[in-house]
Write a protein that holds these residues in place. Structure first.
Motif, short mmCIF file in Angstrom:
data_model
loop_
_atom_site.label_atom_id
_atom_site.label_comp_id
_atom_site.label_asym_id
_atom_site.label_seq_id
_atom_site.Cartn_x
_atom_site.Cartn_y
_atom_site.Cartn_z
N THR A 26 27.39 41.95 48.53
CA THR A 26 27.54 40.73 47.72
C THR A 26 26.40 40.60 46.73
O THR A 26 25.22 40.75 47.10
N ASP A 81 46.37 43.01 46.24
CA ASP A 81 46.01 42.48 47.54
C ASP A 81 47.27 42.36 48.38
O ASP A 81 48.36 42.17 47.83
N ALA A 89 31.64 39.63 44.78
CA ALA A 89 31.87 38.65 45.84
C ALA A 89 32.90 39.22 46.81
O ALA A 89 33.74 40.05 46.42
N PRO A 90 32.86 38.80 48.08
CA PRO A 90 33.85 39.30 49.06
C PRO A 90 35.29 39.10 48.61
O PRO A 90 36.16 39.90 48.96
N SER A 91 35.55 38.06 47.81
CA SER A 91 36.91 37.80 47.32
C SER A 91 37.39 38.89 46.36
O SER A 91 38.58 38.95 46.03
N GLN A 92 36.48 39.74 45.90
CA GLN A 92 36.85 40.83 45.00
C GLN A 92 37.17 42.12 45.75
O GLN A 92 37.46 43.15 45.13
N THR A 93 37.11 42.05 47.07
CA THR A 93 37.59 43.17 47.88
C THR A 93 39.07 43.36 47.61
O THR A 93 39.87 42.43 47.79
N SER A 94 39.44 44.56 47.17
CA SER A 94 40.82 44.78 46.74
C SER A 94 41.00 46.26 46.40
O SER A 94 40.05 47.04 46.43
#
Lengths: 110, 112
Positions: free
Chosen positions: B15, B38, B82-87
């Motif tokens: 991060t 996703d 950011a973790p939300s960009q894990t994809s």
């Protein structure tokens, strides 16, 4: 928000049966395209239907387009195990975007 | 003829770190696209370009920047991951409107 939505989300059929999936979109398009994805790999183009066309065939694929209802359908005839994949519709929009829906996962049982 | 090549294929970021994903095509295509995929969401358009030196926002552009300095390359940058960009990120190119798109094999990015 995404331009297209596919229905159903998942489909399981027996080998030899036909598979039908539908796509709805929201805004004006130049054409509607269908793609296939195997196991998270890159998408592969299947067929393109222009906004002034109503039906198009390619091998075992048949695509229809109804611009008045903003919808399209993809029919795969005589399905095979190798047709197991996810299928996506993509709207080729007037502002050059190519916008995809969430896809339909098709499983063909032997 | 390699088609569309994405680099790297896998990456783990912490991060706040930054990174650049490279998309290269050798088909002389004008249009290039970056998507993220996703589970259950299909492909969502991040940014796109209709020619060298031009870029435009897609459906989910926040947190990403792009550049198209050369026709054959389209770079996607994450300034502060950011973790939300894990994809899984996919690049695509095509000659122009009313043409099919060609996809790369994807980049699997994990942000921890």
């Amino acid at each position: 928000s995404q331009q297209g939505e596919e229905d159903p989300q998942a489909l399981s059929i027996q080998e030899g049966e036909n598979a039908t999936m539908n796509c709805s979109y929201k805004t004006s398009i130049n054409n509607l395209q269908w793609y296939r994805q195997n196991s998270g790999r890159g998408l592969v183009h299947l067929i393109l239907i222009r906004s002034n066309e109503r039906e198009k065939h390619s091998g075992r694929l048949r695509v229809t387009l109804d611009t008045s209802k903003k919808s399209s359908s993809l029919l795969i005839t005589a399905s095979r195990a190798a047709d197991t994949a996810s299928y996506f519709c993509a709207s080729d929009m007037v502002d050059y975007k190519l916008s995809f829906g969430a896809g339909t996962t098709v499983t063909v049982r032997a | 003829n390699a088609g569309v090549t994405q680099t790297p294929k896998f990456r783990v970021l912490k991060t706040g770190q930054s990174m650049t994903l490279l998309c290269a095509q050798d088909m002389n295509h004008e249009y290039m696209y970056w998507y993220r995929q996703d589970p259950g969401m299909g492909l969502r358009l991040i940014h796109y370009s209709v020619g060298e030196g031009t870029t435009a926002k897609g459906e989910v552009p926040d947190g990403y920047n792009v550049s198209r300095l050369k026709k054959q390359n389209f770079l996607l940058g994450l300034e502060s991951a950011a973790p939300s960009q894990t994809s899984v990120y996919f690049c695509a190119s095509r000659p122009g409107q009313n043409t099919e798109a060609f996809f790369g094999q994807g980049t699997r990015l994990t942000v921890v």
